[in-house]
Design a protein around this motif. Structure first.
Motif, PDB file in Angstrom:
ATOM      1  N   ALA A   1       4.548  12.692  -0.370  1.00  0.00           N
ATOM      2  CA  ALA A   1       5.153  12.093  -1.567  1.00  0.00           C
ATOM      3  C   ALA A   1       4.279  10.960  -2.089  1.00  0.00           C
ATOM      4  CB  ALA A   1       6.551  11.566  -1.241  1.00  0.00           C
ATOM      5  N   GLY A   2       4.623  10.484  -3.271  1.00  0.00           N
ATOM      6  CA  GLY A   2       3.915   9.353  -3.859  1.00  0.00           C
ATOM      7  C   GLY A   2       2.788   9.787  -4.769  1.00  0.00           C
TER       8      GLY A   2
ATOM      9  N   ARG B   1       6.608  13.853   9.659  1.00  0.00           N
ATOM     10  CA  ARG B   1       6.206  12.736   8.807  1.00  0.00           C
ATOM     11  C   ARG B   1       7.201  12.554   7.658  1.00  0.00           C
ATOM     12  NH1 ARG B   1       1.908  13.689   5.601  1.00  0.00           N
ATOM     13  NH2 ARG B   1       1.196  15.173   7.160  1.00  0.00           N
ATOM     14  N   GLU B   2       7.618  13.650   7.039  1.00  0.00           N
ATOM     15  CA  GLU B   2       8.605  13.558   5.963  1.00  0.00           C
ATOM     16  C   GLU B   2       9.915  12.971   6.471  1.00  0.00           C
ATOM     17  OE1 GLU B   2      10.377  16.286   2.342  1.00  0.00           O
ATOM     18  OE2 GLU B   2       9.532  17.301   4.080  1.00  0.00           O
ATOM     19  N   SER B   3      10.365  13.401   7.641  1.00  0.00           N
ATOM     20  CA  SER B   3      11.607  12.868   8.224  1.00  0.00           C
ATOM     21  C   SER B   3      11.486  11.378   8.522  1.00  0.00           C
ATOM     22  CB  SER B   3      11.951  13.623   9.510  1.00  0.00           C
ATOM     23  OG  SER B   3      12.232  14.967   9.229  1.00  0.00           O
ATOM     24  N   LEU B   4      10.344  10.952   9.080  1.00  0.00           N
ATOM     25  CA  LEU B   4      10.135   9.526   9.377  1.00  0.00           C
ATOM     26  C   LEU B   4      10.220   8.679   8.113  1.00  0.00           C
ATOM     27  CD1 LEU B   4       7.063   9.533  11.786  1.00  0.00           C
ATOM     28  CD2 LEU B   4       9.445   9.146  12.367  1.00  0.00           C
ATOM     29  N   PHE B   5       9.568   9.129   7.074  1.00  0.00           N
ATOM     30  CA  PHE B   5       9.574   8.357   5.832  1.00  0.00           C
ATOM     31  C   PHE B   5      10.944   8.379   5.167  1.00  0.00           C
ATOM     32  CE2 PHE B   5       5.091   8.290   6.565  1.00  0.00           C
ATOM     33  CZ  PHE B   5       4.689   7.073   6.027  1.00  0.00           C
ATOM     34  N   ASN B   6      11.682   9.466   5.309  1.00  0.00           N
ATOM     35  CA  ASN B   6      13.057   9.513   4.789  1.00  0.00           C
ATOM     36  C   ASN B   6      13.930   8.483   5.496  1.00  0.00           C
ATOM     37  OD1 ASN B   6      12.497  11.495   2.913  1.00  0.00           O
ATOM     38  ND2 ASN B   6      13.256  13.167   4.188  1.00  0.00           N
ATOM     39  N   VAL B   7      13.763   8.333   6.803  1.00  0.00           N
ATOM     40  CA  VAL B   7      14.520   7.332   7.554  1.00  0.00           C
ATOM     41  C   VAL B   7      14.128   5.928   7.079  1.00  0.00           C
ATOM     42  CG1 VAL B   7      14.864   6.285   9.836  1.00  0.00           C
ATOM     43  CG2 VAL B   7      14.895   8.776   9.585  1.00  0.00           C
ATOM     44  N   LEU B   8      12.826   5.709   6.892  1.00  0.00           N
ATOM     45  CA  LEU B   8      12.358   4.381   6.486  1.00  0.00           C
ATOM     46  C   LEU B   8      12.913   3.944   5.136  1.00  0.00           C
ATOM     47  CD1 LEU B   8       8.638   4.434   7.652  1.00  0.00           C
ATOM     48  CD2 LEU B   8      10.485   3.020   8.561  1.00  0.00           C
ATOM     49  N   VAL B   9      13.012   4.856   4.188  1.00  0.00           N
ATOM     50  CA  VAL B   9      13.480   4.467   2.850  1.00  0.00           C
ATOM     51  C   VAL B   9      14.933   4.832   2.607  1.00  0.00           C
ATOM     52  CG1 VAL B   9      11.181   4.550   1.844  1.00  0.00           C
ATOM     53  CG2 VAL B   9      12.625   6.569   1.728  1.00  0.00           C
ATOM     54  N   GLY B  10      15.605   5.360   3.624  1.00  0.00           N
ATOM     55  CA  GLY B  10      16.960   5.860   3.450  1.00  0.00           C
ATOM     56  C   GLY B  10      18.073   4.843   3.511  1.00  0.00           C
ATOM     57  N   GLY B  11      17.795   3.580   3.519  1.00  0.00           N
ATOM     58  CA  GLY B  11      18.860   2.592   3.456  1.00  0.00           C
ATOM     59  C   GLY B  11      18.912   1.638   4.625  1.00  0.00           C
TER      60      GLY B  11
ATOM     61  N   LEU C   1      -1.996   6.731   5.476  1.00  0.00           N
ATOM     62  CA  LEU C   1      -2.317   7.190   4.123  1.00  0.00           C
ATOM     63  C   LEU C   1      -1.067   7.623   3.365  1.00  0.00           C
ATOM     64  CD1 LEU C   1      -5.633   9.050   4.966  1.00  0.00           C
ATOM     65  CD2 LEU C   1      -5.375   6.832   3.796  1.00  0.00           C
ATOM     66  N   GLU C   2      -0.097   8.199   4.077  1.00  0.00           N
ATOM     67  CA  GLU C   2       1.188   8.540   3.448  1.00  0.00           C
ATOM     68  C   GLU C   2       1.868   7.269   2.954  1.00  0.00           C
ATOM     69  OE1 GLU C   2       4.141  10.931   1.995  1.00  0.00           O
ATOM     70  OE2 GLU C   2       2.599  11.842   3.252  1.00  0.00           O
ATOM     71  N   ALA C   3       1.810   6.211   3.768  1.00  0.00           N
ATOM     72  CA  ALA C   3       2.408   4.934   3.360  1.00  0.00           C
ATOM     73  C   ALA C   3       1.703   4.387   2.112  1.00  0.00           C
ATOM     74  CB  ALA C   3       2.344   3.929   4.503  1.00  0.00           C
ATOM     75  N   LEU C   4       0.385   4.485   2.060  1.00  0.00           N
ATOM     76  CA  LEU C   4      -0.345   4.046   0.867  1.00  0.00           C
ATOM     77  C   LEU C   4       0.079   4.848  -0.359  1.00  0.00           C
ATOM     78  CD1 LEU C   4      -4.079   3.462   1.875  1.00  0.00           C
ATOM     79  CD2 LEU C   4      -2.455   1.781   0.997  1.00  0.00           C
ATOM     80  N   SER C   5       0.222   6.147  -0.187  1.00  0.00           N
ATOM     81  CA  SER C   5       0.637   7.007  -1.291  1.00  0.00           C
ATOM     82  C   SER C   5       1.999   6.594  -1.822  1.00  0.00           C
ATOM     83  CB  SER C   5       0.678   8.470  -0.839  1.00  0.00           C
ATOM     84  OG  SER C   5       1.057   9.325  -1.887  1.00  0.00           O
ATOM     85  N   ARG C   6       2.854   6.071  -0.934  1.00  0.00           N
ATOM     86  CA  ARG C   6       4.223   5.698  -1.295  1.00  0.00           C
ATOM     87  C   ARG C   6       4.365   4.233  -1.698  1.00  0.00           C
ATOM     88  NH1 ARG C   6       8.526   9.144   1.530  1.00  0.00           N
ATOM     89  NH2 ARG C   6       7.423  11.040   2.131  1.00  0.00           N
TER      90      ARG C   6
END
Length: 189
Positions: A5-6, A33-43, A66-71
């Motif tokens: 994403a991002g 990776r998608e699940s981890l980032f969903n947890v991080l931004v999920g509230g 790099l995923e974090a940078l993209s986001r």
């Protein structure tokens, strides 16, 4: 593997090929990776990514940082001592045009050098499984000034890990054989 994403969403990352068995190169899958980032931004954690200074220990391909940078992260420091990992990370930084925001530190994550810059508030920790390197890497990052006072740590491991001294466990998840523990630094370095 690709960015999920991002701003670089859908961009393919450099293929791992034969990898580096000696260095236990084991990239985090797109799904995990998608699940981890969903947890991080999920509230539960707000959004710890936007504007974050990210530290990716045992970075492998650099996919997490790099995923974090993209986001929306501000910077990412990718740490790995492996020759193959260094090449993959360098190729991925070039592929994304992230040279001004991402840097590679070639060293043992359990023996970091002093941090020359800003302390990191989001840390990805994905050590080789079964080698008990995670806690040592966290302690090194803390002692060498890499962790901000309330840093959030996302620790991937083959088995659940106890929070090392000075860290509080906030959550734990399981994705197949991968256990992920979310920690917060509670005692400043």
């Amino acid at each position: 593997m690709r960015i999920i994403a991002g701003k670089w969403r859908g961009t393919a990352l450099t293929a791992v090929g034969k990898g580096d068995a000696g260095m236990h190169l084991r990239p985090t899958t797109d799904r995990v990776r998608e699940s981890l980032f969903n947890v991080l931004v999920g509230g539960k954690f707000g959004n710890p990514i936007t504007g974050a200074h990210v530290l990716d220990l045992f970075a492998g391909t650099g996919a997490l940082g790099l995923e974090a940078l993209s986001r929306g992260a501000k910077s990412a420091t990718l740490v790995d001592e492996g020759r193959v990992a260094g090449r993959l990370i360098g190729d991925n930084i070039k592929r994304l045009g992230a040279k001004s925001d991402a840097s590679l530190v070639k060293c043992d994550a359990t023996r970091l050098r002093d941090n020359p810059g800003v302390a990191c508030d989001l840390v990805f920790l994905d050590p080789p499984y079964g080698k008990t390197l995670g806690a040592r890497a966290l302690q090194s990052a803390q002692v060498k000034g890499w962790l901000a006072p309330d840093a959030l740590i996302v620790w991937e491991e083959a088995a659940p890990q106890l929070a090392p001294l000075g860290f509080q466990q906030l959550d734990a998840r399981r994705y197949g054989d991968t256990h992920v523990t979310f920690l917060r630094l509670v005692s400043p370095p």
